[in-house]
Design an enzyme around this catalytic site. Structure first.
Site, PDB file in Angstrom:
ATOM      1  N   ASP A 108      14.404 -28.665-128.479  1.00  0.00           N
ATOM      2  CA  ASP A 108      14.132 -27.235-128.229  1.00  0.00           C
ATOM      3  C   ASP A 108      12.691 -26.898-128.559  1.00  0.00           C
ATOM      4  OD1 ASP A 108      16.875 -27.242-127.741  1.00  0.00           O
ATOM      5  OD2 ASP A 108      17.372 -26.438-129.717  1.00  0.00           O
ATOM      6  N   GLN A 135      11.184 -30.387-134.096  1.00  0.00           N
ATOM      7  CA  GLN A 135      12.216 -29.465-133.645  1.00  0.00           C
ATOM      8  C   GLN A 135      11.713 -28.025-133.742  1.00  0.00           C
ATOM      9  OE1 GLN A 135      16.112 -30.062-135.361  1.00  0.00           O
ATOM     10  NE2 GLN A 135      16.882 -28.097-134.646  1.00  0.00           N
ATOM     11  N   ASP A 136      11.904 -27.265-132.658  1.00  0.00           N
ATOM     12  CA  ASP A 136      11.510 -25.850-132.614  1.00  0.00           C
ATOM     13  C   ASP A 136      10.009 -25.656-132.842  1.00  0.00           C
ATOM     14  OD1 ASP A 136      14.185 -25.485-132.292  1.00  0.00           O
ATOM     15  OD2 ASP A 136      14.525 -24.405-134.154  1.00  0.00           O
ATOM     16  N   ARG A 148      18.312 -26.271-122.213  1.00  0.00           N
ATOM     17  CA  ARG A 148      19.726 -26.024-122.463  1.00  0.00           C
ATOM     18  C   ARG A 148      19.883 -24.562-122.868  1.00  0.00           C
ATOM     19  NH1 ARG A 148      21.468 -28.748-128.248  1.00  0.00           N
ATOM     20  NH2 ARG A 148      19.632 -28.172-129.473  1.00  0.00           N
ATOM     21  N   GLN A 166      14.611 -27.575-138.176  1.00  0.00           N
ATOM     22  CA  GLN A 166      13.810 -26.466-137.652  1.00  0.00           C
ATOM     23  C   GLN A 166      12.523 -26.285-138.460  1.00  0.00           C
ATOM     24  OE1 GLN A 166      17.037 -26.289-138.477  1.00  0.00           O
ATOM     25  NE2 GLN A 166      18.225 -25.183-136.933  1.00  0.00           N
TER      26      GLN A 166
END
Length: 551
Positions: free
Chosen positions: A393, A371-372, A454, A349
């Site tokens: 994500d 990520q993120d 998701r 993250q």
């Protein structure tokens, strides 16, 4: 106690006026109607009073805990030699989940105060504020769950208890508002139309909050499409010393301080200001707090004005605090710049941009991470002509957000599948969701299998419409989070998409997946309906399509 008496007695007086002013005999049918009306109005009054009481008690509880937790965090921090001696420095000294929760609690107080005291009669505003307050507590708990033992102190224990209690009470308040108060015509009267009498707090009275910041001259309010020369910025940041500041953080500090005392050029203390950041790479982490409203960052273009940070989960940052740029103050805008988290794919993250600002606009920017990448935390947001790069994500959070005419790129570096969205709606009464409208979802060459989204949380809601979907998107379209979690309660839909990945014949068969919806349903996720953009986007000057294109 007197605060509530006005709010509850006015409607009762109104009921008595309705039922007793006529002195002429009435038929049995009209008498029955009068009694029924009285019962309904009394019940509405009771529910309004319950809602108001819940807001005021939650506000008082939050204020008390913020004071106590800040004192505990201060005491803990000052035990170290380098700890702050001034309480005003506490937020910069506290780290980890305690910092996150204090920051989020400050914003929650703002949202609850808006509900209790701000002059408003727009029900969607109240729903937005309560949705954000609830999201804040869930986010605090997320940070605390990731707490290392070294961070678990009296302050975090207190904040953890508060977050748990407030999640429940705010959920109840939101349900009460949406189901019983939101559509109450009396409750949402403009102040000029309310029955005479009473006083007390100004819960949901009318006020024109759609006006642009008072500090910006009327002729200069088309901020997002005006040339730099027309903007007359309040600060100019330049690496070579040719501006008023050499760092963005210094410019923000001075401009917001001037706005707070009303000495800023261009008028009063109605907001922060326009900060022009000249071409260059600025290695900074910027955090615009809840009270720092109407900050506008203007650069020289994507790839020219670049803000870079590298905080990440592997090196000890929480997801919330890893952001290179974080904006919580309402009215935040950014234009013509690039925001990067350079931590890389191995650091997990690592947020480039976090936005918890209401009526925020990101225009012609590039947001880059892995990520993120983009944390659309809460409230109402609009992204136009912006490029977003990431892997897992890459867009996540629980705001009401519309992406329009944007390019969304998955990139190489992930060790598994890529997911475009992970929407975090935790309560069915929250007016939140991700809308990707007239965008392009492409790959920068990565061979990783990609899904449109998701379900991060139980009521995750995402719609992709009138967009081009690349062939790198798996035929199933959407991926589960864990087992059967949220597959019945999520809301995922698609509308009139094109491109090699747009076919829906192989899509998931979950109960919550709505498939290809019609224009009436898709219209709920447009700028006009999801974020109420018709009332506030025109003043910014940004181009937008209020509804579905060609419909």
């Amino acid at each position: 106690m007197s605060t509530f008496s006005h709010a509850t007695t006015i409607p009762l007086i109104f009921v008595l006026l309705i039922t007793t002013t006529s002195s002429t005999p009435t038929s049995s049918s009209s008498l029955h109607f009068s009694k029924s009306s009285r019962i309904i109005l009394v019940e509405q009054t009771r529910k309004r009073a319950l809602f108001e009481d819940s807001i005021m008690s939650t506000l008082a509880q939050a204020q008390s805990v913020l004071s106590s937790a800040t004192a505990l965090a201060m005491a803990s921090t000052t035990q170290h030699d380098d700890g702050p001696s001034d309480p005003s420095d506490i937020k910069t000294a506290v780290v980890g989940p305690t910092h996150d929760c204090l920051d989020l609690l400050e914003d929650t107080l703002e949202q609850l105060s808006n509900v209790a005291y701000q002059g408003h009669h727009d029900p969607t505003d109240v729903q937005t504020w309560l949705s954000a307050a609830l999201t804040n507590q869930v986010t605090c708990k997320e940070s605390l769950l990731l707490t290392k033992q070294s961070h678990h102190n009296k302050a975090t224990i207190l904040l953890e208890t508060l977050a748990h209690n407030m999640t429940r009470t705010l959920g109840n308040s939101l349900a009460l508002y949406v189901n019983h108060v939101m559509n109450d015509k009396y409750y949402n009267y403009p102040s000029s139309s309310r029955p005479v009498g009473g006083g007390g707090r100004k819960l949901l009275l009318t006020e024109d909050d759609n006006k642009f910041p008072a500090w910006l001259p009327a002729a200069k309010r088309k901020l997002l499409e005006a040339s730099v020369g027309e903007l007359e910025p309040h600060a100019v940041v330049a690496k070579d010393g040719s501006g008023t500041h050499t760092s963005i953080a210094e410019a923000v500090r001075d401009v917001t301080a001037a706005a707070a005392v009303g000495t800023m050029a261009g008028g009063g203390g109605g907001g922060s200001g326009v900060i022009y950041v000249k071409a260059g790479t600025y290695k900074e982490n910027l955090n615009f707090k809840t009270k720092q409203k109407n900050v506008v960052l203007v650069g020289d273009g994507k790839g020219k004005t670049v803000i870079v940070g590298s905080r990440n989960a592997d090196d000890g940052s929480t997801t919330y605090d890893s952001a290179t740029v974080a904006a919580m103050g309402d009215g935040f805008m950014a234009r013509d710049l690039t925001i990067v988290n350079s931590a890389g794919p191995s650091k997990h993250q690592a947020v480039a941009l976090r936005v918890g600002s209401d009526r925020a606009v990101i225009f012609r920017c590039s947001i880059q991470g892995y990520q993120d990448t983009l944390y659309t935390l809460s409230k109402r947001q609009f992204y136009r002509e912006t490029d977003i790069y990431g892997t897992v994500d890459l867009i996540f959070g629980n705001s009401a957000v519309v992406f329009q005419n944007c390019n969304i790129y998955t990139r190489s570096g992930s060790r598994g599948d890529n997911f475009i969205t992970a929407q975090g709606r935790t309560d069915p009464n929250q007016n939140t969701g991700i809308s990707i409208h007239n965008c392009r979802i492409e790959s920068d060459g990565s061979g990783a299998k990609t899904y449109l989204g998701r379900p991060w949380k139980e009521y995750s809601r995402t719609v992709v419409m009138q967009s081009v979907i690349g062939g790198h998107v798996a035929s199933a379209g959407w991926a589960p989070w864990s087992g059967g979690f949220a597959l019945k309660t999520l809301y995922y839909a698609e509308y009139m998409n094109s491109g090699p990945g747009a076919g829906i014949s192989g899509r998931v068969s979950w109960p919550g997946y709505k498939g290809a919806v019609g224009p009436l349903e898709a219209g709920k996720f447009t700028v006009g309906q999801l974020i109420g953009g018709n009332s506030w986007l025109p003043s910014t000057g940004v181009s937008f399509d209020a509804g579905l294109i060609g419909v």
